[in-house]
Write a protein that holds these residues in place. Structure first.
Motif, short mmCIF file in Angstrom:
data_model
loop_
_atom_site.label_atom_id
_atom_site.label_comp_id
_atom_site.label_asym_id
_atom_site.label_seq_id
_atom_site.Cartn_x
_atom_site.Cartn_y
_atom_site.Cartn_z
N GLY A 172 0.83 -1.20 0.00
CA GLY A 172 0.00 0.00 0.00
C GLY A 172 0.86 1.24 0.00
N LEU A 173 0.28 2.36 0.46
CA LEU A 173 0.98 3.64 0.40
C LEU A 173 1.70 3.98 1.70
N GLY A 174 1.40 3.25 2.79
CA GLY A 174 2.10 3.48 4.04
C GLY A 174 1.77 4.80 4.71
N ILE A 175 0.55 5.28 4.51
CA ILE A 175 0.12 6.54 5.14
C ILE A 175 -0.37 6.24 6.56
N GLY A 176 -0.13 7.14 7.50
CA GLY A 176 -0.55 6.95 8.89
C GLY A 176 -2.04 6.74 8.98
N ALA A 177 -2.47 5.92 9.96
CA ALA A 177 -3.88 5.58 10.09
C ALA A 177 -4.75 6.81 10.38
N GLY A 178 -4.21 7.76 11.14
CA GLY A 178 -4.97 8.97 11.43
C GLY A 178 -5.27 9.76 10.18
N THR A 179 -4.25 9.96 9.35
CA THR A 179 -4.42 10.69 8.09
C THR A 179 -5.32 9.91 7.14
N ALA A 180 -5.10 8.59 7.08
CA ALA A 180 -5.92 7.75 6.20
C ALA A 180 -7.39 7.81 6.62
N GLY A 181 -7.64 7.81 7.92
CA GLY A 181 -9.01 7.90 8.40
C GLY A 181 -9.68 9.19 7.97
N CYS A 182 -8.92 10.28 8.01
CA CYS A 182 -9.46 11.57 7.57
C CYS A 182 -9.78 11.57 6.08
N ILE A 183 -8.90 10.88 5.30
CA ILE A 183 -9.12 10.81 3.85
C ILE A 183 -10.34 9.96 3.54
N VAL A 184 -10.44 8.79 4.15
CA VAL A 184 -11.57 7.90 3.88
C VAL A 184 -12.88 8.54 4.34
N ALA A 185 -12.81 9.37 5.38
CA ALA A 185 -14.01 10.07 5.85
C ALA A 185 -14.60 10.95 4.75
N VAL A 186 -13.73 11.39 3.81
CA VAL A 186 -14.22 12.21 2.70
C VAL A 186 -15.21 11.42 1.84
N TYR A 187 -14.98 10.11 1.72
CA TYR A 187 -15.92 9.25 0.98
C TYR A 187 -17.32 9.36 1.58
N TRP A 188 -17.38 9.26 2.92
CA TRP A 188 -18.68 9.34 3.59
C TRP A 188 -19.23 10.76 3.56
N PHE A 189 -18.32 11.75 3.50
CA PHE A 189 -18.78 13.13 3.34
C PHE A 189 -19.40 13.31 1.96
N MET A 190 -18.82 12.64 0.97
CA MET A 190 -19.41 12.66 -0.38
C MET A 190 -20.80 12.03 -0.36
N MET A 191 -20.95 10.96 0.42
CA MET A 191 -22.28 10.35 0.56
C MET A 191 -23.25 11.33 1.21
N LEU A 192 -22.73 12.09 2.18
CA LEU A 192 -23.56 13.10 2.84
C LEU A 192 -24.06 14.13 1.83
N ILE A 193 -23.14 14.61 1.00
CA ILE A 193 -23.53 15.59 -0.02
C ILE A 193 -24.54 14.98 -0.99
N GLY A 194 -24.26 13.74 -1.42
CA GLY A 194 -25.17 13.07 -2.35
C GLY A 194 -26.55 12.88 -1.77
N ARG A 195 -26.62 12.59 -0.48
CA ARG A 195 -27.93 12.40 0.14
C ARG A 195 -28.67 13.71 0.34
N PHE A 196 -27.93 14.79 0.55
CA PHE A 196 -28.56 16.11 0.58
C PHE A 196 -29.23 16.37 -0.77
N VAL A 197 -28.50 16.10 -1.84
CA VAL A 197 -29.04 16.30 -3.19
C VAL A 197 -30.20 15.35 -3.43
N GLY A 198 -30.02 14.08 -3.03
CA GLY A 198 -31.08 13.09 -3.22
C GLY A 198 -32.35 13.45 -2.48
#
Length: 432
Positions: free
Chosen positions: A257-283
């Motif tokens: 993998g990329l070897g990124i710290g779990a804290g930073t990775a968690g913040c990045i992956v959270a963006v996926y769920w933030f995108m879901m949040l935006i999509g559900r607002f639109v939906g």
């Protein structure tokens, strides 16, 4: 006016439960990082929490529908919360050195999964009914999804901060998150206990010498719909799950993998769920005007394009993606391959899939809706199956990116359902 007030009270409670489901369910993915480190598990075994959580749907789906019919929505929700309290506490105990272990964690995940199944069985049909079915019912489910995604974002950010360095992660590190979940369950139980919820009118069963020759499974569009949900789980959870594994895995691992710290990775992956949040607002905002079929068609095609782009784009093409460092309350930016950015955007697509598929699958079922809802929840165990298959592909090929071929297959079927499978060809079956 009294009727309307009671209805809004029920809507608020159901939406709150929708958020709870996301927080507890999404604990399983970051916990996979912990399990992989603490127990030295492979990619397949690291997903043990997801297996336990979602296999519970297979066993509890039908019983949940029966409970809904016999004791009603409120009592089913209260019983589910009691089960959830037990499940979370058992997961917490699995981190104890004296009695903890791999097996106990699996038991806790399974019990918590039973709770999630029961709550989902309550929330989805209740919101659909309170919205009046059709486009309005779908709109209300999408509104609940907004809060569902918000809770998921919070879960990933919190767990990323708690895990810290992936190579040293232990279950005990997740204690604050488990206690938050436990507290949410207890507060929700008290609130729902003292909230007056007007139950949807149940069909009165007329006993007859003749057994009903029809059921929800007599409807082709329902059977194809529950298969769509089975595979949908492979998209919604598979994309962020293996993205996180790819981000935190060391370049020297068997599956690099990329070897990124779990804290930073968690913040990045959270963006996926933030995108879901935006999509559900639109939906939620367009759900009363745009059909469920059009929603699913659009997002499934977009998912296919984004996932294929992420799989085959050269990894030396980098882009900065945002995250939030909650310890210092500041925005952070991390350079990652552009494929990660494509995977993050898939969250916009998965945001509306669940509600729209559910809406189409139960449309026109009438008296069979309650039991159909339970059967629908059973198919959520598809997450366990699809995660196992994707993990197996990752282990077999030594590549997290290649494993996304599983996601492509799932998205392709969802597109088929939107184009062909959604049609109710059994309108001659009496549903009153």
């Amino acid at each position: 006016m009294s009727q309307k007030q009671k209805q809004w009270g029920a809507i608020i409670v159901m939406i709150a439960l929708f958020a709870m489901i996301a927080f507890v369910t999404n604990l399983c993915t970051p916990m996979a990082v912990i399990v992989k480190n603490q127990f030295g598990a492979s990619n397949v075994l690291a997903q043990i929490g997801n297996y336990g959580n979602f296999i519970a749907y297979l066993l509890m789906g039908i019983p949940s529908g029966i409970l809904l019919k016999r004791i009603g929505y409120k009592k089913t929700a209260l019983l589910a919360l009691l089960v959830g309290i037990v499940g979370i506490f058992v997961q917490y105990m699995s981190g104890w050195e004296s009695i903890g272990g791999f097996g106990l964690y699996l038991v806790g995940a399974f019990v918590a999964g039973c709770c999630m199944c029961m709550l989902n069985t309550v929330v989805n049909p209740m919101l659909n009914i309170l919205g009046g079915g059709g486009k309005k019912g779908n709109q209300l489910i999408q509104t609940g999804g907004v809060f569902n995604s918000s809770a998921a974002v919070a879960c990933y950010i919190l767990m990323g901060a708690l895990i810290g360095e992936a190579s040293k992660a232990k279950i005990s590190d997740a204690t604050p998150a488990l206690f938050i979940a436990l507290g949410i369950f207890i507060v929700a139980f008290v609130v729902i206990l003292f909230t007056r919820i007007e139950e949807p009118e149940q069909q009165v069963e007329v006993k007859s010498a003749e057994k009903d020759k029809y059921s929800a499974f007599s409807f082709r569009h329902f059977k194809l719909g529950i298969l769509a949900i089975f595979l949908y789980m492979g998209v919604e959870v598979g994309v962020p799950n293996f993205m996180q594994q790819y981000l935190v895995a060391a370049p020297t691992d068997a599956t690099p993998g990329l070897g990124i710290g779990a804290g930073t990775a968690g913040c990045i992956v959270a963006v996926y769920w933030f995108m879901m949040l935006i999509g559900r607002f639109v939906g939620a905002s367009i759900g009363g005007k745009v059909s469920s079929r059009l929603m699913i068609t659009t997002v499934s095609i977009t998912t296919l394009v984004l996932v294929a782009f992420g799989m085959f784009t050269p990894q030396n093409i980098l882009v900065s993606v945002p995250g939030v460092d909650w310890a210092n309350v500041e925005m952070i930016w991390q350079e990652v391959p552009v494929s990660i950015f494509a995977f993050l955007l898939v969250g916009l697509c998965t945001s509306v899939m669940w509600g729209a598929i559910f809406n189409l699958a139960v449309e026109g079922l009438g008296k069979y809706t309650s039991i159909a809802s339970g059967a629908f929840m059973t198919m959520v165990f598809g997450c366990a199956v699809m995660q196992a298959i994707q993990a197996w592909v990752a282990d077999l090929t030594g590549s997290y990116l290649v494993s996304y071929v599983v996601v492509l297959f799932c998205a392709a079927y969802i597109l088929f359902y939107a184009l062909v499978g959604f049609k109710n060809v059994n309108k001659d079956i009496p549903v009153e």
